[in-house]
Design an enzyme around this catalytic site. Structure first.
Site, mmCIF file in Angstrom:
data_model
loop_
_atom_site.group_PDB
_atom_site.id
_atom_site.type_symbol
_atom_site.label_atom_id
_atom_site.label_comp_id
_atom_site.label_asym_id
_atom_site.label_seq_id
_atom_site.Cartn_x
_atom_site.Cartn_y
_atom_site.Cartn_z
ATOM 1 N N GLU B 259 78.748 103.601 80.593
ATOM 2 C CA GLU B 259 78.117 102.945 79.443
ATOM 3 C C GLU B 259 78.161 103.983 78.348
ATOM 4 O OE1 GLU B 259 75.583 102.969 76.939
ATOM 5 O OE2 GLU B 259 73.877 102.298 78.149
ATOM 6 N N CYS B 296 70.858 103.680 73.037
ATOM 7 C CA CYS B 296 72.236 103.173 72.937
ATOM 8 C C CYS B 296 72.245 101.816 72.252
ATOM 9 C CB CYS B 296 72.942 103.096 74.283
ATOM 10 S SG CYS B 296 71.877 103.095 75.712
#
Lengths: 514, 514
Positions: B259, B296
């Site tokens: 990720e 994020c």
């Protein structure tokens, strides 16, 4: 064939059909001629545009299109089978069966699309009491990845080619397909491609949903095109690995589903050998020579107890006659790998006729013992694509476990055993770690298209151990999840709307609602 | 905390607990010291042995172990939160919430294991009438991939670290974990690792199921170890890409779930800006500065109509004060990227205080217009990890669609709109192609752990667009399908036995049986 009443619409849309055929003929390269960079760019652009429309098409419409393809291909069987035969040297019966399998697969996927579980719809309603903190309304569904490049295989000119499993699952998922034709059957590919285009046009699918491209360089270029979002392949380890390396080297790496190589070991326990040696020898012989040994699931290694009469039965059995291999490249590779194995110090011939290296080659059996294999697994556990297998003798059943532990990934692993064999539970457990499919008292060469089928396995059986290329689960390769948070009903995809207009199974607040 | 009655067993197994702690301390490197090659080899071997046992453990036992970890961590909250605070500079409230989220996640996965759908069990009974030819009995279930290397993240010292989502889903799947500690919180990692080892030992899990390793080189070596079967990572694009490249370059390539990065664009329609400009400005400000912008899912780009009062509101709003970033490397990278953006010809400062580049930095807003972004998407659509965002003005809503089309893969994309906005349906459709999660009138910085959550997206948001790293579906990353053909009942895994001893939902002959 299953549902002849659906064949009706074909005739009523002859104009659309002709237009589609013409368009396909214009955009695609001439059969057999390598697709140029400019042609490829145009075909991918058409695929992108077609894919945008196709992705929004309701599953029922996609299902109808798949059924229409199946009907069109079945109706052309009398033309297609001889064409396939002329290009591949495979037997008529085998090819007819393969076509039947291919159209059945399209219809099974059509059913699956209508059932709807494939979409993996999940709905979590907003929940202020959610223990980690208030939960928003989140809804998740699987959506198409985008344009897929499919590399057709040589050994299944129907089932793993233009209208085969990869194309079927990509189209079912809502993805357009750019299909790299296998050089072993270009005429058949072109004809199937035209029939698919006709069927798709008749079913109202967007133009350019399936394009054929020709040539190794065009295939590589397609895989590197930034508009392409996935690749799939069935073929050799070196070929598949080279394409995998390309796919993951892109600035945007993409999933690459390669089904590569497997020796499909078969483990015969002592009691099975003692009780059913004759049957095992006969069935093994039929399985390893099926299709001239050109199946990715051919049982390439047979482990038998030293001293078992299976050895003598195999030596003395009447082998099938020589059968031509698919093409020159395969013939050449077969002879090379077989000769290499025969040169190995620990290998001896079991059945080795004059025609072993001829064209066409006669079936050949070679033999060694399990300690030799354990001492040199890389040298002896190697796929030899064609009508040969390695018979490996063992002394103690613990050696079966040792061999299972050193195996690389396999598509299949088979046990011929008796239920009370002490070695069986541990052998099953170890083989399940190495293979995509574990068989008991059956043979791996039949790969049925079903809901539970798994045609895959750890590398080098495939490049993606979590997926299958056969069976309804293969659709998931071309889907990706998208979650929608807090969207008004009118802006949600149908699969996620509160009223469930598609009437599909969904997981609602954690509970399956069928 | 949710279920305090399950905390009982902890005290009754003090001996096992101590032994496990000691074993972990012996095998693992000293906290903070780089793990040597010899230590790593021993830890991976322990993981392999532990994994063999763990993979055969019934889901209910794995569920109990996950709950035991949760209980142990909750009980240590008063110790863990200050320790995390001292190493990460994150606020106490935020860290307490993160720990709560982490233990909730472990318990949710425990529930999921007991419900049983995660195993994807499918049973096809033998069917002589199967249209493509007689079907054998085939049964398919998802089994653990094997040892997983998890690379912990800096910004979530609980939720994406030692006992975070990747560890939780790998353990739930039946895989052992080798966890590469993030250098930003080594003491906390060691303490959490010890608590997890205690809890696992108390729950009867095999020794060595979770090992901690330290140092970049040890992480790379672990990923290259042939016994390791998957990797997962949360962090930067360059770091994640380097590890992805390693994983796929192995002789046996393995799945690597990275990720990486995302700018999480937010699209404010004209009507939303007109009707709710004040609210949108305030909520955006809270979201982009949350955790000092180190999420994020931080909304890094905000598209607003030119002339909207949102611009003036943002300029004049009181920004939160400077907050220390996680570590020196992040501080340095933040300043570098922000300075680069400010040097861009088309970028101007919207909120730029004296402390913008100080340590700690004050929140900063910069601005440009959509045509400049369309002219240089690579230069302007870039993640700047820290308390800044780019406000982009547009003139016509068609420019929102244009921008959506040029986006790379995103974890999230958000629309602030009104239900009757003409642009909304097409904007939702385009954003769903680019993002793992599409939000409507909410903000992306909260990522709830739920059944339907999707934390992923096309590259560079992640390296595997088909997976999620948050929510119950994340378990599938560490599973692979295995089919069993023709096996006697006694040799089948429990999930596939005819009697359904685990009482789990299964697909039987194509039909879901709940």
């Amino acid at each position: 064939m299953e549902n002849p009443t659906t064949a009706g619409p074909q005739t009523s849309v002859a104009t659309a059909t002709n237009a589609a055929t013409k368009a396909a003929a214009t955009a695609a390269a001439t059969t057999g001629q390598e697709t140029t960079g400019a042609q490829l760019a145009a075909l991918v652009e058409r695929a992108v545009v077609a894919g945008e429309a196709w992705a929004s098409t309701p599953p029922a419409v996609r299902a109808a299109a798949l059924s229409a393809i199946a009907d069109r291909l079945d109706a052309a069987a009398a033309e297609l089978v001889p064409l396939a035969q002329s290009e591949t040297h495979l037997l008529e019966g085998r090819l007819g069966g393969e076509l039947k399998r291919t159209t059945f697969q399209l219809r099974l996927f059509a059913e699956m699309l209508q059932e709807g579980s494939f979409a993996g719809a999940r709905i979590d309603h907003a929940d202020p009491e959610w223990p980690m903190g208030a939960r928003p309304d989140i809804r998740r569904v699987l959506e198409p990845l985008g344009p897929v490049v499919v590399f057709a295989a040589s050994n299944f000119p129907f089932a793993f080619s233009v209208a085969g499993g990869d194309t079927c699952s990509a189209l079912a998922a809502g993805c357009p397909v750019v299909l790299k034709v296998h050089s072993g059957h270009p005429q058949l590919s072109a004809r199937v491609g035209a029939l698919v285009a006709e069927a798709l046009a008749a079913a109202g699918a967007p133009d350019g949903l399936l394009s054929l491209i020709y040539g190794t360089e065009a295939g590589r270029a397609a895989l590197l095109d930034p508009r392409v979002k996935a690749g799939s392949f069935t073929g050799s380890i070196p070929g598949g690995r080279a394409l995998f390396d390309l796919a993951v080297s892109r600035p945007e790496p993409i999933p690459f589903y390669g089904e590569l190589g497997s020796v499909n070991p078969t483990f015969v326990t002592q009691s099975a050998a003692a009780r059913r040696g004759g049957q095992i020898a006969a069935e093994f012989l039929a399985s390893y020579t099926l299709g001239a040994g050109q199946f990715c699931t051919k049982p390439g290694i047979l482990l038998v107890p030293a001293g078992s009469d299976i050895l003598e039965l195999l030596r003395s059995a009447e082998q099938p006659g020589p059968a031509p291999l698919l093409n020159e490249r395969i013939q050449h590779g077969y002879v090379e790998v077989l000769q290499g194995l025969l040169e190995h110090d620990a290998v001896e011939a079991l059945v080795l006729g004059e025609d072993a290296f001829a064209e066409p080659p006669a079936p050949t059996l070679i033999a060694t013992n399990v300690q030799a294999v354990l001492a040199d697994p890389e040298g002896l556990i190697t796929e030899c694509f064609g009508p040969t297998a390695l018979v490996v003798t063992y002394s103690d059943e613990s050696e079966l476990l040792e061999l299972a532990r050193v195996l690389e990934g396999q598509l299949t692993a088979t046990i011929q055993g008796e239920e009370d064999d002490a070695v069986a539970p541990e052998l099953v457990r170890l083989l399940a770690q190495k293979a995509g499919r574990v068989l008991w008292n059956q043979w791996p060469t039949g790969v049925s298209v079903t809901y539970a089928q798994q045609h895959g396995g750890p590398y080098p059986a495939t490049t993606t151990p979590g997926t299958t290329s056969v069976g309804t689960a293969s659709i998931s390769r071309f889907l990706r999840p998208v979650a929608y948070q807090g969207l008004p009903e009118a802006l949600l995809p149908a699969a996620l709307q509160e009223s469930n207009p598609l009437a599909i199974p969904r997981r609602v607040d954690g509970t399956l609602a069928v």
